[in-house]
Design a protein around this motif. Structure first.
Motif, PDB file in Angstrom:
ATOM      1  N   PRO A   1     -25.432 -26.826 -25.344  1.00  0.00           N
ATOM      2  CA  PRO A   1     -26.473 -25.809 -25.264  1.00  0.00           C
ATOM      3  C   PRO A   1     -25.984 -24.488 -25.857  1.00  0.00           C
ATOM      4  O   PRO A   1     -24.850 -24.072 -25.621  1.00  0.00           O
ATOM      5  CB  PRO A   1     -26.738 -25.696 -23.760  1.00  0.00           C
ATOM      6  CG  PRO A   1     -26.376 -27.037 -23.226  1.00  0.00           C
ATOM      7  CD  PRO A   1     -25.209 -27.492 -24.035  1.00  0.00           C
ATOM      8  N   GLY A   2     -26.869 -23.858 -26.635  1.00  0.00           N
ATOM      9  CA  GLY A   2     -26.500 -22.632 -27.318  1.00  0.00           C
ATOM     10  C   GLY A   2     -25.932 -22.838 -28.701  1.00  0.00           C
ATOM     11  O   GLY A   2     -25.769 -21.871 -29.462  1.00  0.00           O
ATOM     12  N   GLY A   3     -25.654 -24.086 -29.037  1.00  0.00           N
ATOM     13  CA  GLY A   3     -25.077 -24.391 -30.338  1.00  0.00           C
ATOM     14  C   GLY A   3     -26.109 -24.484 -31.441  1.00  0.00           C
ATOM     15  O   GLY A   3     -27.310 -24.248 -31.225  1.00  0.00           O
ATOM     16  N   SER A   4     -25.623 -24.846 -32.623  1.00  0.00           N
ATOM     17  CA  SER A   4     -26.475 -24.910 -33.815  1.00  0.00           C
ATOM     18  C   SER A   4     -26.253 -26.215 -34.556  1.00  0.00           C
ATOM     19  O   SER A   4     -25.173 -26.818 -34.490  1.00  0.00           O
ATOM     20  CB  SER A   4     -26.157 -23.747 -34.766  1.00  0.00           C
ATOM     21  OG  SER A   4     -26.418 -22.502 -34.167  1.00  0.00           O
ATOM     22  N   LEU A   5     -27.299 -26.637 -35.246  1.00  0.00           N
ATOM     23  CA  LEU A   5     -27.231 -27.771 -36.164  1.00  0.00           C
ATOM     24  C   LEU A   5     -28.131 -27.480 -37.345  1.00  0.00           C
ATOM     25  O   LEU A   5     -29.127 -26.753 -37.208  1.00  0.00           O
ATOM     26  CB  LEU A   5     -27.703 -29.067 -35.498  1.00  0.00           C
ATOM     27  CG  LEU A   5     -26.757 -29.804 -34.557  1.00  0.00           C
ATOM     28  CD1 LEU A   5     -27.496 -30.986 -33.918  1.00  0.00           C
ATOM     29  CD2 LEU A   5     -25.517 -30.291 -35.276  1.00  0.00           C
ATOM     30  N   ARG A   6     -27.793 -28.083 -38.466  1.00  0.00           N
ATOM     31  CA  ARG A   6     -28.656 -28.002 -39.641  1.00  0.00           C
ATOM     32  C   ARG A   6     -29.023 -29.414 -40.070  1.00  0.00           C
ATOM     33  O   ARG A   6     -28.150 -30.198 -40.439  1.00  0.00           O
ATOM     34  CB  ARG A   6     -27.962 -27.281 -40.793  1.00  0.00           C
ATOM     35  CG  ARG A   6     -28.894 -27.005 -41.981  1.00  0.00           C
ATOM     36  CD  ARG A   6     -28.117 -26.593 -43.204  1.00  0.00           C
ATOM     37  NE  ARG A   6     -28.971 -26.027 -44.246  1.00  0.00           N
ATOM     38  CZ  ARG A   6     -28.669 -26.072 -45.539  1.00  0.00           C
ATOM     39  NH1 ARG A   6     -27.550 -26.646 -45.948  1.00  0.00           N
ATOM     40  NH2 ARG A   6     -29.477 -25.510 -46.415  1.00  0.00           N
TER      41      ARG A   6
ATOM     42  N   VAL B   1     -35.463 -30.734 -47.926  1.00  0.00           N
ATOM     43  CA  VAL B   1     -36.003 -29.820 -46.917  1.00  0.00           C
ATOM     44  C   VAL B   1     -35.002 -29.769 -45.766  1.00  0.00           C
ATOM     45  O   VAL B   1     -34.348 -30.771 -45.462  1.00  0.00           O
ATOM     46  CB  VAL B   1     -37.411 -30.241 -46.452  1.00  0.00           C
ATOM     47  CG1 VAL B   1     -37.414 -31.615 -45.804  1.00  0.00           C
ATOM     48  CG2 VAL B   1     -38.023 -29.202 -45.535  1.00  0.00           C
ATOM     49  N   TYR B   2     -34.884 -28.601 -45.159  1.00  0.00           N
ATOM     50  CA  TYR B   2     -33.863 -28.361 -44.142  1.00  0.00           C
ATOM     51  C   TYR B   2     -34.496 -27.807 -42.868  1.00  0.00           C
ATOM     52  O   TYR B   2     -35.572 -27.206 -42.902  1.00  0.00           O
ATOM     53  CB  TYR B   2     -32.829 -27.354 -44.655  1.00  0.00           C
ATOM     54  CG  TYR B   2     -32.216 -27.731 -45.977  1.00  0.00           C
ATOM     55  CD1 TYR B   2     -32.695 -27.183 -47.174  1.00  0.00           C
ATOM     56  CD2 TYR B   2     -31.165 -28.643 -46.039  1.00  0.00           C
ATOM     57  CE1 TYR B   2     -32.145 -27.533 -48.389  1.00  0.00           C
ATOM     58  CE2 TYR B   2     -30.596 -28.993 -47.263  1.00  0.00           C
ATOM     59  CZ  TYR B   2     -31.094 -28.429 -48.428  1.00  0.00           C
ATOM     60  OH  TYR B   2     -30.537 -28.779 -49.637  1.00  0.00           O
ATOM     61  N   LEU B   3     -33.787 -27.978 -41.769  1.00  0.00           N
ATOM     62  CA  LEU B   3     -34.179 -27.352 -40.517  1.00  0.00           C
ATOM     63  C   LEU B   3     -32.912 -26.793 -39.875  1.00  0.00           C
ATOM     64  O   LEU B   3     -32.068 -27.554 -39.409  1.00  0.00           O
ATOM     65  CB  LEU B   3     -34.872 -28.337 -39.583  1.00  0.00           C
ATOM     66  CG  LEU B   3     -35.452 -27.712 -38.318  1.00  0.00           C
ATOM     67  CD1 LEU B   3     -36.638 -26.803 -38.668  1.00  0.00           C
ATOM     68  CD2 LEU B   3     -35.899 -28.784 -37.319  1.00  0.00           C
TER      69      LEU B   3
END
Length: 114
Positions: A14-19, A79-81
């Motif tokens: 939780p609080g992390g990031s992903l692409r 396309v990215y998120l």
């Protein structure tokens, strides 16, 4: 062959990031608005983000607004998120889709857990 291939998922705290990334092939990518959807365990598939053909307009579900960013590279048919400040409720399989095409990729699993 018309194809969408999602990648970039994984386990994050939780609080992390992903692409997430989505590679499109077999159709004229730049002519289609693109979307990211997700389906969490026991939930309906929901629209997360939308981007216009040129990438100049974006919309987001209220649940991800301010945390997720959709983008695209028409030269690369991608396309990215970008997903920041991830929450356990973001746990889902994420799919990209070309608006107007009846085509789904295999999805990529995102799990947010400590």
């Amino acid at each position: 062959q018309v194809q969408l291939v999602e990648s970039g998922g994984g386990l994050v705290q939780p609080g992390g990031s992903l692409r997430l990334s989505c590679a499109a092939s077999g159709f004229t990518f730049s002519r289609y608005a693109m979307r990211w959807y997700r389906q969490g365990p026991g939930k309906e598939r929901e629209l997360v983000a939308h981007i216009t053909t040129a990438g100049t307009g974006t919309t987001y579900a209220d649940s991800v607004k301010g945390r997720f960013t959709i983008s695209r590279d028409n030269a690369k048919n991608m396309v990215y998120l970008q997903m920041n400040t991830l929450k356990p409720d973001d746990t889902a399989v994420y799919y990209c889709k070309a608006s107007g095409l009846v085509l789904w990729g295999q999805g990529t699993q995102v799990t947010v857990s400590s």
